[in-house]
Design an enzyme around this catalytic site. Structure first.
Site, mmCIF file in Angstrom:
data_model
loop_
_atom_site.group_PDB
_atom_site.id
_atom_site.type_symbol
_atom_site.label_atom_id
_atom_site.label_comp_id
_atom_site.label_asym_id
_atom_site.label_seq_id
_atom_site.Cartn_x
_atom_site.Cartn_y
_atom_site.Cartn_z
ATOM 1 N N LYS A 249 40.914 37.578 37.194
ATOM 2 C CA LYS A 249 41.050 36.878 35.923
ATOM 3 C C LYS A 249 41.861 37.821 35.036
ATOM 4 O O LYS A 249 41.332 38.524 34.172
ATOM 5 C CB LYS A 249 39.665 36.542 35.335
ATOM 6 C CG LYS A 249 39.727 35.439 34.291
ATOM 7 C CD LYS A 249 38.363 34.862 34.006
ATOM 8 C CE LYS A 249 38.330 34.093 32.696
ATOM 9 N NZ LYS A 249 39.207 32.927 32.604
HETATM 10 N N1 PMP Z 1 40.545 28.766 36.746
HETATM 11 C C1 PMP Z 1 41.104 29.416 35.715
HETATM 12 C C2 PMP Z 1 42.545 29.763 35.763
HETATM 13 C C3 PMP Z 1 40.332 29.749 34.586
HETATM 14 O O1 PMP Z 1 40.877 30.385 33.559
HETATM 15 C C4 PMP Z 1 38.961 29.397 34.572
HETATM 16 C C5 PMP Z 1 38.113 29.741 33.379
HETATM 17 N N2 PMP Z 1 37.541 31.001 33.520
HETATM 18 C C6 PMP Z 1 38.436 28.722 35.675
HETATM 19 C C7 PMP Z 1 39.254 28.423 36.742
HETATM 20 C C8 PMP Z 1 36.973 28.367 35.719
HETATM 21 O O2 PMP Z 1 36.245 29.533 35.983
HETATM 22 P P1 PMP Z 1 34.723 29.677 35.560
HETATM 23 O O3 PMP Z 1 34.029 28.481 36.090
HETATM 24 O O4 PMP Z 1 34.272 30.911 36.212
HETATM 25 O O5 PMP Z 1 34.700 29.732 34.073
#
Ligand code: PMP
Length: 306
Positions: free
Chosen positions: A159
């Site tokens: 991330k």
């Molecule tokens: N993909 C991306 C590119 C994101 O930024 C997010 C948000 N964090 C998600 C998927 C969803 O991830 P999560 O369920 O862990 O928040």
């Protein structure tokens, strides 16, 4: 945005308005930073952070992938987020938490080994990411011209702030074309994820989500898969092509901010009956029961702060 009182910076609380950096901060120039997006909900027993340890662990792992050495343990950062929520005395239904680490001031040039690492936890009250109306009736999704960067050129599982240039361009294109959110394909033409959320579709009663070959390992996606399996729904992880999305019975997005957002239209094709689907509604409502502490079976995912 709604400002809060304090931000945790490198082990100390500073006033929101004093949490500043120098303009020659390394990450502003070269884009190597890592972020998390974590959420706390106001339950009957006070605020509870959903899957805190999983989010903080992912921050640490993202940093490892991008060669940023965060000088705090997962436990220390978990505690910082708990303290941050207490200190800010929030009152709203939910609070978004943004833990992040970046390369600070003092070194220029790409080689970043000697750049100082700054670790920050911020939190503020934030409404529905894709709008309240979208949560009820569904949003319009556009498969955009931008694809996710190939795994040979970037690290989709981190991330990393750098990945959000791709997401931003995709989102801008979708909104500029009159849609609410972007769906990105991978470089092979299969569905990867939305600009800031995971993707699910329903076909003939089966819940289908792409593998994380070229997407963030979404914590909400993982939660939804577990929930669906516990509800007796068949879940399949496999590659999905564009035209399968168009003829899906239901589609929805998953994310900490997006929660469970129904999709009513993709590229001018109505999905199902053009409204929030039955299975989507069931999963959405079960998800809110979990995060608001109303489902005891999932209480182990909640960290109460009071
Ligand atoms: N993909 C991306 C590119 C994101 O930024 C997010 C948000 N964090 C998600 C998927 C969803 O991830 P999560 O369920 O862990 O928040």
């Amino acid at each position: 945005m709604d400002a809060a009182k304090y931000i945790w910076m490198n082990g100390e609380f500073v006033a929101w308005e004093d949490a500043k950096v120098h303009v020659l901060t390394h990450t502003i120039h070269y884009g190597n930073g890592v972020i998390e997006g974590t959420k706390a909900y106001k339950t009957d027993k006070g605020y509870a952070i959903f899957r805190l340890n999983d989010h903080t662990t992912r921050l640490k792992e993202s940093a490892k992938m991008t060669l940023i050495d965060i000088p705090y343990t997962v436990e220390q950062m978990n505690q910082a987020q708990i303290d941050l929520l207490k200190k800010n005395e929030f009152t709203g239904d939910n609070v978004y938490i943004r833990p992040f680490a970046f390369l600070g001031y003092g070194v220029m040039g790409l080689y970043h080994k000697n750049a100082p690492v700054e670790t920050v936890m911020a939190a503020w009250e934030w409404g529905a990411y894709l709008g309240e109306e979208g949560m009820q009736n569904g949003i319009k999704l556009k498969i955009v011209s931008m694809t996710r960067p190939a795994n040979t050129s970037n690290m989709g599982k981190a991330k990393a702030t750098a990945n959000y240039l791709n997401s931003q361009m995709a989102k801008y294109e979708a909104i500029d074309c009159g849609y609410d959110e972007a769906l990105l394909l991978d470089d092979q033409g299969y569905v990867a994820e939305a600009s800031g959320a995971g993707f699910f579709m329903v076909r003939n009663g089966v819940l289908i989500s792409p593998p994380n070959d070229n997407s963030l390992e979404s914590i909400t996606q993982k939660t939804v898969i577990e929930m669906a399996q516990n509800m007796g729904i068949e879940v399949v992880r496999r590659r999905i092509t564009r035209e399968e999305v168009y003829i899906a019975d239901e589609c929805f997005l998953t994310g900490t901010a997006a929660e469970i957002t129904p999709v009513r239209n993709v590229d001018a094709r109505e999905i199902g009956n053009g409204a929030r689907g039955e299975m989507t509604e069931k999963i959405q409502s079960a998800y809110f029961d979990i995060v608001f502490g109303r489902d005891k079976d999932y209480e182990h995912y909640l960290t109460y702060i009071d």
